[in-house]
Design an enzyme around this catalytic site. Structure first.
Site, PDB file in Angstrom:
ATOM      1  N   GLY A  55       0.765  -1.246   0.000  1.00  0.00           N
ATOM      2  CA  GLY A  55       0.000   0.000   0.000  1.00  0.00           C
ATOM      3  C   GLY A  55       0.798   1.300   0.000  1.00  0.00           C
ATOM      4  N   LYS A 114       1.890   3.163  -2.444  1.00  0.00           N
ATOM      5  CA  LYS A 114       1.297   4.148  -3.369  1.00  0.00           C
ATOM      6  C   LYS A 114      -0.143   4.465  -2.958  1.00  0.00           C
ATOM      7  CE  LYS A 114       4.800   3.563  -6.395  1.00  0.00           C
ATOM      8  NZ  LYS A 114       5.432   2.448  -5.665  1.00  0.00           N
ATOM      9  N   CYS A 135       9.798  -0.158 -10.567  1.00  0.00           N
ATOM     10  CA  CYS A 135      11.024   0.271  -9.882  1.00  0.00           C
ATOM     11  C   CYS A 135      12.191  -0.423 -10.575  1.00  0.00           C
ATOM     12  CB  CYS A 135      10.976   0.003  -8.381  1.00  0.00           C
ATOM     13  SG  CYS A 135      10.668  -1.710  -7.928  1.00  0.00           S
TER      14      CYS A 135
END
Ligand SMILES: C[S@@+](CC[C@H](N)C(=O)[O-])C[C@H]1O[C@@H](n2cnc3c(N)ncnc32)[C@H](O)[C@@H]1O
Length: 429
Positions: free
Chosen positions: A243, A245, A359
Site C-alpha cells: 500500500g 502508493k 522500480c
C-alpha cells in the site's frame, strides 16, 4: 564486539548467502538469532559490511585479487569506509575473534590493482548480462549510473499532509539530520548511513505510530504524485501490495472519492490495513478478489499499475537481488507486466488515465513495455511527460530522463532517488 569480530561475522554471513543463495535479510537475521550476545550496534555494523560487500561485489573482489567472502568483506572496508590494509591489520591485531590479518598476497594485490584500470562492468559492479540493458537505458552514463546504484541509500519518508506538516515533522526528526527531500513535495530525507552507524528506527517514533509519516523512497513518492489523483475521483490501485502508493493516492485525493486497493496475492495486502488505520485514510477499500472489481470496469478516473518488476532500480537497498536476478526472471516479469497492463486498462473510463510504474531501470520493462501496449491499444495515448514533469517540478527537467515514446525514468545518479519508471496514458476512445 570489536571490529575484528564484526568483520569475521560479516564474512560468515556472506559465505552463508553464497552457499545457500538466500536473501541477505534472512542470513543476517539467522546470524543474529544464533549469536544472541551481539548487541544492536554489532548487528548494524555487521549488516553494513555485508551490504557494502554485496553492493561492491565485483570491485571489492577485483581490488583484493580474489572472490572469496573474506576478500569481498575486506574490499568493502577499503572501498566504502576508506580504510587501508595497514589500518585493517592494526584493527585485527590481538583480537582472537577476528579473521587472520591481510596476507602478503592480499597486500600485493591491493598495491597492484587499480580500480580505474578495471573493466567497466567491474567498476560498475554489475553482472555481465546487465551491461546491455544498462547501456540501452543510460547510454554513455551507464557506468556512473551503476556506480551510483552501488552506494548506500538515504532513508526517505513521506509526510502524511492530511495529518501533519513537513515543517513540523522536520522539527520532530531533527536529531536524525532530517531535511526536505530534493523534489518530492511531502518528502523528508535522512542521509545515508555513515561508517558503522545505522538508520534511526523511525517506526518507533510516536509520530510514525500516529500516522504522521510513512517510509517511502522519494522516487516512489514522485511516481504517485505524477499520477495526479484528484479529490472525488475513483481510483484503482491494481497492484497495491503493502500500500505504499495507495497511501499517497489517498492523501492526493484528500480522503474524498473512492480508492480501491487490489493485489492478486492476498498475503501481500496484509500490512495495508494497519497502515491505512494509522494514516486515517478513510476512502480506501481493499479488494483481493478480481471478480469483486467488476463494477469498476470502464469506470475509473485513474488506474495505477505499480507492476511487479525486476526491481533493478532498488539495488542500493537490495544489493543481493542484483546478483540473483537472471534474464529468465526478467522474461517472466515481462509477460506478467504485459498481461497486467491489458487487464488493468479495461477499468479505465473514456478520458480516464492509466499510470504505469516500475522500480526498474530496464527499457524492456519500461518504455518498450508501454510502446507495445500502445500498439495493442490504440485507444490510449501518452500525455506530454515533459510538460507533466514541468507542471510538478518547474525548472528541474535535468532530474529525469524522458523516454522517446512515453514516460520518464528516475535514477540514483540523475534524480537522487531509487530507479523508477513512470508513464501516464489517457484513454481517448
Ligand atoms: C511493485 S509491487 C507493488 C508495491 C506497492 N504498490 C507499493 O507501493 O507498496 C507489485 C505487486 O503486484 C502484485 N501482482 C503481481 N501480479 C499481479 C496481478 N496479475 N494482478 C494484480 N497484482 C499483481 C504483486 O503481488 C505485488 O504486490
Amino acid at each position: 564486539m570489536r571490529i575484528g569480530g564484526r568483520i569475521q561475522a560479516a564474512i560468515e554471513v556472506l559465505e552463508d548467502i553464497d552457499k545457500r543463495h538466500r536473501p541477505v535479510a534472512d542470513a543476517l537475521k539467522d546470524w543474529g538469532v544464533s549469536h544472541r550476545f551481539a548487541g544492536s550496534g554489532d548487528r548494524a555494523a555487521i549488516g553494513n559490511i555485508v551490504y557494502d560487500a554485496l553492493r561492491h561485489r565485483r570491485s571489492a573482489a577485483f581490488l583484493m585479487g580474489e572472490e572469496t567472502a573474506r576478500a569481498r568483506a575486506f574490499g568493502a572496508m577499503l572501498l566504502e569506509s576508506g580504510w587501508t590494509l595497514d589500518r585493517l591489520a592494526e584493527a585485527l591485531e590481538g583480537d582472537r575473534f577476528a579473521p587472520p590479518p591481510p596476507t602478503e598476497a592480499e597486500r600485493a594485490a591491493v598495491a597492484d590493482n587499480r580500480l580505474e584500470d578495471a573493466a567497466p562492468e567491474v567498476r560498475a559492479d554489475l553482472p555481465d548480462w546487465c551491461v546491455a540493458p544498462f547501456t540501452t537505458s543510460f547510454g554513455d552514463d551507464w557506468v556512473a549510473e551503476a556506480q551510483a546504484m552501488a552506494l548506500r541509500p538515504p532513508l526517505d519518508l513521506r509526510v502524511n499532509v492530511v495529518r501533519a506538516t513537513r515543517e513540523r515533522m522536520l522539527r520532530t526528526l531533527e536529531e536524525f539530520s532530517a531535511a526536505s527531500a530534493n523534489l518530492a513535495p511531502h518528502g523528508i530525507r535522512i542521509p545515508p548511513i555513515a561508517g558503522e552507524g545505522r538508520h534511526p528506527n523511525v517506526q518507533a517514533e510516536p509520530a510514525f505510530q500516529q500516522g504522521f509519516f510513512e517510509v517511502q523512497d522519494e522516487g516512489s513518492q514522485i511516481a504517485a504524485e505524477l499520477a495526479g489523483a484528484r479529490p472525488g475521483e475513483t481510483v484503482l490501485d491494481f497492484c497495491a501490495g503493502a500500500g505504499g502508493k495507495t497511501l499517497a493516492l489517498s492523501v492526493a485525493t484528500q480522503n474524498s472519492g473512492r480508492i480501491v486497493a487490489h493485489d492478486a496475492e492476498k498475503p501481500r495486502l496484509a500490512p495495508i490495513f494497519d497502515r491505512l488505520r494509522r494514516a486515517e485514510a478513510t476512502n480506501v477499500e481493499v479488494v483481493a478478489r478480481l471478480r469483486e472489481l467488476d463494477d469498476l470496469k470502464g469506470a475509473c478516473d485513474l488506474v495505477l499499475v505499480d507492476a511487479p518488476c525486476t526491481g533493478s532500480g532498488t539495488w542500493r537497498r537490495r544489493p543481493d537481488a542484483k546478483w540473483r536476478l537472471s534474464q529468465r526472471q526478467l522474461d517472466v516479469r515481462l509477460g506478467e507486466q504485459r498481461a497486467i497492463l491489458d487487464q488493468a486498462a479495461s477499468f479505465v473510463r473514456v478520458n480516464g488515465r492509466l499510470a504505469y510504474i516500475t522500480c526498474s531501470v530496464f527499457e524492456a520493462e519500461n518504455g518498450a513495455q508501454v510502446a507495445a501496449f500502445l500498439e495493442r491499444n490504440p485507444g490510449f495515448a501518452p500525455v506530454d511527460h515533459r510538460a507533466l514533469w514541468e507542471e510538478h517540478f518547474p525548472g528541474r527537467s535535468d532530474k529525469a530522463r524522458f523516454h522517446e515514446t512515453a514516460g520518464l525514468m528516475l535514477s540514483p545518479l540523475k534524480s537522487g532517488t531509487d530507479g523508477f519508471f513512470f508513464a501516464l496514458l489517457e484513454r481517448r476512445g
